[in-house]
Design a protein around this motif. Structure first.
Motif: not given
Length: 147
Positions: A76-96, A102-110
């Motif tokens: 998890l990068y500080s700008d909201g980008n993520i690298r998960w299973h060698d694929q890029a994505g974005n962290m949408v929100a911190v839910k809990l 810790v529950v995060l809302s993530v925009a990844h492949d799905r």
């Protein structure tokens, strides 16, 4: 003599997610309890209860397989980008954020939820994640789903 405490200068958090025994046990017990409650009805309703119990077992299997797919390396990068299973994505929100979960809302492949339990990764990694979330160093990218 003044002693300085070490500070965090990294702009990311590395996690190695594993299967959480506590979360797996809690989900399994909840579904098993729901199936048992379905059969505390008069015998006339047992065919309906059997059908509903079968649906609950099928749903438990789907949730378990969804949770199994969440294992692996995560950054998890500080700008909201993520690298998960060698694929890029974005962290949408911190839910809990709690002591255990810790529950995060993530925009990844799905679009999906990322559930990180305290026993699914190393204690030091989990503390770093919570610290960066608490200090708001990990900023969710809210412009991901906006047109």
């Amino acid at each position: 003599m003044i002693r300085l405490l070490p500070t965090t200068t990294a702009s990311y958090v590395d996690l190695k997610l594993n299967l959480s025994p506590l979360l797996h046990t809690a989900l399994s017990r909840c579904y098993f309890g729901a199936v048992l409650l379905l059969f505390v009805v008069p015998p006339v309703f047992w065919p309906v209860s059997y059908f509903l119990a079968e649906m609950l077992v099928f749903e438990w299997q789907q949730i378990y397989h969804f949770y199994l797919r969440q294992q692996g390396p995560l950054r998890l990068y500080s700008d909201g980008n993520i690298r998960w299973h060698d694929q890029a994505g974005n962290m949408v929100a911190v839910k809990l954020v709690t002591r255990w979960l810790v529950v995060l809302s993530v925009a990844h492949d799905r679009n999906q939820w990322l559930i990180i339990c305290h026993d699914s990764c190393d204690n030091i990694q989990y503390r770093q994640l919570k610290m960066m979330l608490h200090l708001r160093l990990l900023i969710p990218n809210t412009a991901v789903n906006k047109p």
